[in-house]
Design a protein around this motif. Structure first.
Motif, PDB file in Angstrom:
ATOM      1  N   GLY A   1      90.556  70.555  -1.683  1.00  0.00           N
ATOM      2  CA  GLY A   1      90.779  71.552  -0.647  1.00  0.00           C
ATOM      3  C   GLY A   1      90.204  71.106   0.675  1.00  0.00           C
ATOM      4  N   ASP A   2      90.307  69.803   0.959  1.00  0.00           N
ATOM      5  CA  ASP A   2      89.666  69.200   2.132  1.00  0.00           C
ATOM      6  C   ASP A   2      90.585  69.298   3.353  1.00  0.00           C
ATOM      7  OD1 ASP A   2      88.650  67.304   4.062  1.00  0.00           O
ATOM      8  OD2 ASP A   2      87.435  66.451   2.456  1.00  0.00           O
ATOM      9  N   ARG A   3      90.260  70.198   4.252  1.00  0.00           N
ATOM     10  CA  ARG A   3      91.102  70.441   5.424  1.00  0.00           C
ATOM     11  C   ARG A   3      91.142  69.240   6.364  1.00  0.00           C
ATOM     12  NH1 ARG A   3      89.714  75.479   9.210  1.00  0.00           N
ATOM     13  NH2 ARG A   3      87.874  74.190   9.611  1.00  0.00           N
ATOM     14  N   LEU A   4      90.017  68.550   6.555  1.00  0.00           N
ATOM     15  CA  LEU A   4      89.988  67.410   7.469  1.00  0.00           C
ATOM     16  C   LEU A   4      90.875  66.273   6.951  1.00  0.00           C
ATOM     17  CD1 LEU A   4      88.977  65.899   9.929  1.00  0.00           C
ATOM     18  CD2 LEU A   4      86.926  65.260   8.625  1.00  0.00           C
ATOM     19  N   LEU A   5      90.792  65.970   5.669  1.00  0.00           N
ATOM     20  CA  LEU A   5      91.621  64.902   5.123  1.00  0.00           C
ATOM     21  C   LEU A   5      93.103  65.258   5.192  1.00  0.00           C
ATOM     22  CD1 LEU A   5      89.727  63.513   1.986  1.00  0.00           C
ATOM     23  CD2 LEU A   5      90.255  62.327   4.130  1.00  0.00           C
ATOM     24  N   ILE A   6      93.434  66.506   4.855  1.00  0.00           N
ATOM     25  CA  ILE A   6      94.834  66.929   4.985  1.00  0.00           C
ATOM     26  C   ILE A   6      95.285  66.802   6.428  1.00  0.00           C
ATOM     27  CG2 ILE A   6      96.362  68.947   4.955  1.00  0.00           C
ATOM     28  CD1 ILE A   6      95.994  67.799   2.218  1.00  0.00           C
ATOM     29  N   SER A   7      94.447  67.208   7.363  1.00  0.00           N
ATOM     30  CA  SER A   7      94.796  67.157   8.780  1.00  0.00           C
ATOM     31  C   SER A   7      94.959  65.722   9.265  1.00  0.00           C
ATOM     32  CB  SER A   7      93.728  67.871   9.610  1.00  0.00           C
ATOM     33  OG  SER A   7      93.602  69.233   9.229  1.00  0.00           O
ATOM     34  N   SER A   8      94.225  64.792   8.674  1.00  0.00           N
ATOM     35  CA  SER A   8      94.351  63.395   9.096  1.00  0.00           C
ATOM     36  C   SER A   8      95.724  62.831   8.773  1.00  0.00           C
ATOM     37  CB  SER A   8      93.257  62.544   8.425  1.00  0.00           C
ATOM     38  OG  SER A   8      93.533  62.318   7.052  1.00  0.00           O
ATOM     39  N   GLN A   9      96.356  63.378   7.740  1.00  0.00           N
ATOM     40  CA  GLN A   9      97.656  62.854   7.309  1.00  0.00           C
ATOM     41  C   GLN A   9      98.826  63.743   7.728  1.00  0.00           C
ATOM     42  OE1 GLN A   9      97.511  59.782   5.859  1.00  0.00           O
ATOM     43  NE2 GLN A   9      95.338  60.097   6.328  1.00  0.00           N
ATOM     44  N   ALA A  10      98.552  64.996   8.043  1.00  0.00           N
ATOM     45  CA  ALA A  10      99.631  65.974   8.224  1.00  0.00           C
ATOM     46  C   ALA A  10     100.575  65.619   9.356  1.00  0.00           C
ATOM     47  CB  ALA A  10      99.035  67.361   8.453  1.00  0.00           C
TER      48      ALA A  10
ATOM     49  N   LEU B   1      99.189  55.609  19.263  1.00  0.00           N
ATOM     50  CA  LEU B   1      99.967  56.014  20.432  1.00  0.00           C
ATOM     51  C   LEU B   1     101.386  56.436  20.071  1.00  0.00           C
ATOM     52  CD1 LEU B   1      98.832  53.272  22.998  1.00  0.00           C
ATOM     53  CD2 LEU B   1      97.970  55.620  22.755  1.00  0.00           C
ATOM     54  N   VAL B   2     101.979  55.779  19.070  1.00  0.00           N
ATOM     55  CA  VAL B   2     103.385  56.059  18.754  1.00  0.00           C
ATOM     56  C   VAL B   2     103.558  56.913  17.500  1.00  0.00           C
ATOM     57  CG1 VAL B   2     104.140  53.937  19.871  1.00  0.00           C
ATOM     58  CG2 VAL B   2     103.705  53.928  17.420  1.00  0.00           C
ATOM     59  N   LEU B   3     102.481  57.060  16.692  1.00  0.00           N
ATOM     60  CA  LEU B   3     102.614  57.814  15.446  1.00  0.00           C
ATOM     61  C   LEU B   3     101.578  58.924  15.292  1.00  0.00           C
ATOM     62  CD1 LEU B   3     103.424  55.059  12.774  1.00  0.00           C
ATOM     63  CD2 LEU B   3     104.971  56.800  13.681  1.00  0.00           C
ATOM     64  N   TYR B   4     100.293  58.566  15.323  1.00  0.00           N
ATOM     65  CA  TYR B   4      99.273  59.530  14.928  1.00  0.00           C
ATOM     66  C   TYR B   4      99.189  60.714  15.889  1.00  0.00           C
ATOM     67  CZ  TYR B   4      97.817  55.289  12.417  1.00  0.00           C
ATOM     68  OH  TYR B   4      97.791  54.149  11.664  1.00  0.00           O
TER      69      TYR B   4
ATOM     70  N   TRP C   1      92.033  61.553  14.728  1.00  0.00           N
ATOM     71  CA  TRP C   1      90.987  60.566  14.987  1.00  0.00           C
ATOM     72  C   TRP C   1      90.538  59.902  13.694  1.00  0.00           C
ATOM     73  CZ3 TRP C   1      90.444  59.131  19.809  1.00  0.00           C
ATOM     74  CH2 TRP C   1      90.795  60.025  20.826  1.00  0.00           C
ATOM     75  N   LEU C   2      90.434  60.689  12.633  1.00  0.00           N
ATOM     76  CA  LEU C   2      90.123  60.100  11.332  1.00  0.00           C
ATOM     77  C   LEU C   2      91.246  59.171  10.887  1.00  0.00           C
ATOM     78  CD1 LEU C   2      88.455  59.799   8.769  1.00  0.00           C
ATOM     79  CD2 LEU C   2      89.484  61.935   7.923  1.00  0.00           C
ATOM     80  N   GLN C   3      92.486  59.558  11.166  1.00  0.00           N
ATOM     81  CA  GLN C   3      93.617  58.708  10.792  1.00  0.00           C
ATOM     82  C   GLN C   3      93.595  57.387  11.545  1.00  0.00           C
ATOM     83  OE1 GLN C   3      95.538  58.490   8.459  1.00  0.00           O
ATOM     84  NE2 GLN C   3      97.131  57.075   9.146  1.00  0.00           N
TER      85      GLN C   3
END
Length: 204
Positions: free
Chosen positions: A50-59, A180-183, A128-130
């Motif tokens: 249920g890790d919101r930060l990790l999900i957000s890094s990939q979402a 710049l082009v993806l994350y 930023w994590l991504q």
């Protein structure tokens, strides 16, 4: 307790087991260095925690890649081949049909990631994590995969052999270019879509 239902966690785990089995039998472990494939392991771990930060890094990036991949596939079906090269492998015979079939998971990425963000919320530190995760993936692909696989485009961007600069410098260019082009474009796309979603009720 995680906001993700147990049925979703178990189904996600079963899918990853199936997908890993197919990839190992058809493409080998080096294929896991693709950023979108690394993301699947990260998301599965985040679903269980249920890790919101990790999900957000990939979402954001997975939503953007999923939309782009799906559009390219459908255009390829209409035109007789991928217009960008992203889904070329879906129209050839180099991969077994089952390996191409499991790649259709890209179509499900946007709705899945939006649902996870709706359930868990969104952490704006995610992209930023991504950047860190993506840098590790690019360097890993350069060091540990064979050039003909062209994982994360570290050898041949758009199918054109990279001969313009030393390989380490090109790897550095990719580490800077991908955010710049993806994350961050994926981050902004996700925020735009998120505004259209109804707020999740916190009532039992």
């Amino acid at each position: 307790m995680t906001a993700i239902p147990l049925t979703v966690r178990l189904a996600s785990t079963a899918w990853i087991i199936l997908w890993v089995t197919v990839v190992l039998n058809n493409q080998g472990p080096q294929n896991f260095f693709w950023l979108c494939n690394m993301a699947k392991f990260i998301v599965l771990f985040a679903i269980w925690r249920g890790d919101r930060l990790l999900i957000s890094s990939q979402a954001g990036v997975m939503t953007l890649v999923g939309i782009g991949w799906t559009l390219d596939l459908f255009l390829g079906l209409l035109l007789g081949g991928s217009p960008t090269g992203f889904t070329d492998y879906m129209f050839g015979d180099e991969l077994a049909p089952v390996a191409r079939a499991v790649s259709l998971y890209h179509v499900a990425l946007p709705p899945l990631m939006m649902w996870l963000v709706w359930r868990l919320g969104y952490d704006r530190r995610g992209p930023w994590l991504q950047c860190l995760i993506g840098a590790l993936g690019v360097v890993g692909a350069w060091l540990f995969t064979e050039p003909y696989r062209n994982v994360n485009w570290v050898w041949s961007p758009f199918g054109v052999e990279q001969t313009w600069m030393p390989d380490p410098l090109w790897v550095l260019v990719l580490i800077v270019a991908y955010p710049l082009v993806l994350y961050f474009p994926g981050h902004w796309l996700l925020l735009g879509i998120k505004r259209l979603l109804p707020a999740r009720s916190t009532q039992p």
